[in-house]
Design an enzyme around this catalytic site. Sequence first.
Site, PDB file in Angstrom:
ATOM      1  N   GLU A  24       0.843  -1.195   0.000  1.00  0.00           N
ATOM      2  CA  GLU A  24       0.000   0.000   0.000  1.00  0.00           C
ATOM      3  C   GLU A  24       0.879   1.246   0.000  1.00  0.00           C
ATOM      4  O   GLU A  24       0.422   2.337  -0.301  1.00  0.00           O
ATOM      5  CB  GLU A  24      -0.953  -0.019   1.199  1.00  0.00           C
ATOM      6  CG  GLU A  24      -2.068  -1.030   0.996  1.00  0.00           C
ATOM      7  CD  GLU A  24      -2.903  -1.271   2.239  1.00  0.00           C
ATOM      8  OE1 GLU A  24      -4.088  -1.572   2.072  1.00  0.00           O
ATOM      9  OE2 GLU A  24      -2.378  -1.171   3.358  1.00  0.00           O
ATOM     10  N   ASN A  71       0.460 -14.602   0.922  1.00  0.00           N
ATOM     11  CA  ASN A  71      -0.540 -15.650   1.118  1.00  0.00           C
ATOM     12  C   ASN A  71      -0.557 -16.530  -0.139  1.00  0.00           C
ATOM     13  O   ASN A  71       0.243 -16.321  -1.067  1.00  0.00           O
ATOM     14  CB  ASN A  71      -1.920 -15.061   1.451  1.00  0.00           C
ATOM     15  CG  ASN A  71      -2.525 -14.248   0.311  1.00  0.00           C
ATOM     16  OD1 ASN A  71      -2.197 -14.416  -0.873  1.00  0.00           O
ATOM     17  ND2 ASN A  71      -3.423 -13.346   0.658  1.00  0.00           N
ATOM     18  N   LEU A 108      -1.623 -19.549   4.920  1.00  0.00           N
ATOM     19  CA  LEU A 108      -2.597 -20.445   4.297  1.00  0.00           C
ATOM     20  C   LEU A 108      -3.973 -20.355   4.946  1.00  0.00           C
ATOM     21  O   LEU A 108      -4.737 -21.320   4.929  1.00  0.00           O
ATOM     22  CB  LEU A 108      -2.072 -21.892   4.388  1.00  0.00           C
ATOM     23  CG  LEU A 108      -0.667 -22.120   3.819  1.00  0.00           C
ATOM     24  CD1 LEU A 108      -0.102 -23.448   4.295  1.00  0.00           C
ATOM     25  CD2 LEU A 108      -0.681 -22.049   2.309  1.00  0.00           C
ATOM     26  N   ALA A 137      -7.115  -7.718   7.903  1.00  0.00           N
ATOM     27  CA  ALA A 137      -5.943  -7.479   8.768  1.00  0.00           C
ATOM     28  C   ALA A 137      -5.348  -8.745   9.372  1.00  0.00           C
ATOM     29  O   ALA A 137      -4.414  -8.662  10.171  1.00  0.00           O
ATOM     30  CB  ALA A 137      -6.249  -6.475   9.877  1.00  0.00           C
ATOM     31  N   ALA A 138      -5.840  -9.917   8.984  1.00  0.00           N
ATOM     32  CA  ALA A 138      -5.280 -11.159   9.536  1.00  0.00           C
ATOM     33  C   ALA A 138      -3.799 -11.320   9.178  1.00  0.00           C
ATOM     34  O   ALA A 138      -2.972 -11.642  10.031  1.00  0.00           O
ATOM     35  CB  ALA A 138      -6.081 -12.363   9.055  1.00  0.00           C
ATOM     36  N   GLY A 139      -3.468 -11.085   7.909  1.00  0.00           N
ATOM     37  CA  GLY A 139      -2.075 -11.220   7.479  1.00  0.00           C
ATOM     38  C   GLY A 139      -1.174 -10.179   8.111  1.00  0.00           C
ATOM     39  O   GLY A 139      -0.058 -10.488   8.545  1.00  0.00           O
ATOM     40  N   ASP A 140      -1.660  -8.935   8.174  1.00  0.00           N
ATOM     41  CA  ASP A 140      -0.871  -7.874   8.806  1.00  0.00           C
ATOM     42  C   ASP A 140      -0.621  -8.177  10.279  1.00  0.00           C
ATOM     43  O   ASP A 140       0.472  -7.961  10.801  1.00  0.00           O
ATOM     44  CB  ASP A 140      -1.604  -6.530   8.687  1.00  0.00           C
ATOM     45  CG  ASP A 140      -1.701  -6.051   7.242  1.00  0.00           C
ATOM     46  OD1 ASP A 140      -0.751  -6.273   6.481  1.00  0.00           O
ATOM     47  OD2 ASP A 140      -2.727  -5.448   6.892  1.00  0.00           O
ATOM     48  N   SER A 180      -9.592  -4.817  15.542  1.00  0.00           N
ATOM     49  CA  SER A 180      -9.592  -6.266  15.778  1.00  0.00           C
ATOM     50  C   SER A 180      -8.234  -6.807  16.213  1.00  0.00           C
ATOM     51  O   SER A 180      -8.122  -7.947  16.647  1.00  0.00           O
ATOM     52  CB  SER A 180     -10.049  -6.997  14.515  1.00  0.00           C
ATOM     53  OG  SER A 180      -9.070  -6.886  13.490  1.00  0.00           O
TER      54      SER A 180
END
Length: 196
Positions: A24, A71, A108, A137-140, A180
């Site tokens: 980004e 990912n 994954l 935001a899971a990966g971050d 979150s």
Amino acid sequence: MTAADVRQHSSAIKESDFVIAQLETSIETVIEAFKIAHENGVKTILNPAPMPEVGGLPEELLQLTDIIAPNEHETYLLTNVEISDENSMRHNAVYYFKRGIDTVIITLGSKGSFYMRDNGEMSMVPAFKTKAIDTTAAGDTFIGAMSTRLNKDLTNIEEAMIYGSAASSVTVSRSGAQPSIPHENEVLAILAAHDK
């Protein structure tokens, strides 16, 4: 943020253990930050998201990256090797090793994450079971949390990835992006409950 902004604040990079970037921010800015990091012995971590659907990434950026953490979809866009099993993950890793990247982490989703280092060390890290509400935001969260625990020499990479996995399990169980992301005590509580 521009490359000039990065140069103006280069002391922050020089005093760090790791520099994490994602896409980004402009690629030129990331390259400048990673150049400063490499000149000062600071490890670089690239989260290639959002990944361009065509054109890939500049070789210069890949050559300045120590750890890449795509990912499944992002790594397919870069390597053209679809993730289907451990063998395909190894093939993905080799693509990055040939470009000078030392460590590859492929996230994954609910299946956990995989890592491989160019010395052959590799492992699967399982995901923590949770009811997913919003994966934003899971990966971050995974990469950020992992990096807070990672030794600079990466000797504890699996342990750090487990911490990141626990953190991201909280993130996906809540709505929103920044709201979150869990606090450390929440992550430690999950790890403690898991160890029982």
